[in-house]
Write a protein that holds these residues in place. Sequence first.
Motif, short mmCIF file in Angstrom:
data_model
loop_
_atom_site.label_atom_id
_atom_site.label_comp_id
_atom_site.label_asym_id
_atom_site.label_seq_id
_atom_site.Cartn_x
_atom_site.Cartn_y
_atom_site.Cartn_z
N VAL A 182 -16.04 -0.07 6.20
CA VAL A 182 -14.63 -0.22 7.07
C VAL A 182 -13.67 0.17 5.97
N TYR A 183 -12.73 1.03 6.28
CA TYR A 183 -11.67 1.36 5.16
C TYR A 183 -10.39 0.77 5.77
N TYR A 184 -9.59 0.21 4.88
CA TYR A 184 -8.71 -0.37 5.07
C TYR A 184 -7.35 0.39 4.51
N CYS A 185 -6.25 0.38 4.86
CA CYS A 185 -4.90 0.71 4.26
C CYS A 185 -4.16 -0.48 4.01
N ALA A 186 -3.34 -0.45 2.77
CA ALA A 186 -2.45 -1.58 2.59
C ALA A 186 -1.14 -1.03 1.95
N ALA A 187 -0.30 -1.80 2.10
CA ALA A 187 1.01 -1.63 1.41
C ALA A 187 1.28 -2.64 0.53
N ALA A 188 1.74 -2.02 -0.73
CA ALA A 188 1.97 -2.78 -2.07
C ALA A 188 3.06 -3.52 -1.92
N ARG A 189 3.21 -4.48 -2.88
CA ARG A 189 4.53 -5.52 -2.93
C ARG A 189 5.50 -4.47 -3.79
N SER A 190 5.04 -3.68 -4.51
CA SER A 190 5.97 -2.75 -5.49
C SER A 190 5.73 -1.36 -4.99
N PRO A 191 6.61 -0.24 -5.52
CA PRO A 191 6.76 0.96 -5.23
C PRO A 191 5.28 1.67 -5.72
N PHE A 192 4.58 0.71 -6.31
CA PHE A 192 3.44 1.57 -7.08
C PHE A 192 2.22 0.90 -6.69
N GLY A 193 1.29 1.68 -6.30
CA GLY A 193 -0.02 1.20 -5.87
C GLY A 193 -0.81 0.46 -7.20
N SER A 194 -1.73 -0.13 -7.01
CA SER A 194 -2.74 -0.64 -7.86
C SER A 194 -4.37 -0.73 -7.52
N ARG A 195 -4.92 -1.33 -8.47
CA ARG A 195 -6.51 -1.29 -7.99
C ARG A 195 -6.83 -2.91 -7.73
#
Length: 123
Positions: A92-105
């Motif tokens: 199952v693939y999920y998308c998520a919005a980061a707390r910052s303008p940059f994504g992370s692992r």
Amino acid sequence: VQLQASGGGLVQAGGSLRLSCTDSRRTFSNNGVGWFRQAPGKEREFVAAISWRGDRTLYGDAVTGRFTISRDNAKNTVALEMNSLKPEDTAVYYCAAARSPFGSRDGADYRYWGKGTLVTVSS
């Protein structure tokens, strides 16, 4: 932010799928966005992330060279192009919005999570 992942389905090994993540409230254009996946009985795994401008991307080791993340802020969409799919990509693939303008692992860096979309790769 209210995210929705779509585009999952059943595909044969070696095939391709394109997942989309949309924000119905049209507010995640300033956030990094990531894709994660979780297979049955396994822990959540980082797949890819993209910065708010789309100029920085990160990929998990298992998908580097096969998956491509992109975004179109005008359309309020982040896409995950998946090529050369393998049975071990089934999850199952999920998308998520980061707390910052940059994504992370790190999943802990993400504040908003959408409902997932199932990808099944048959051998």
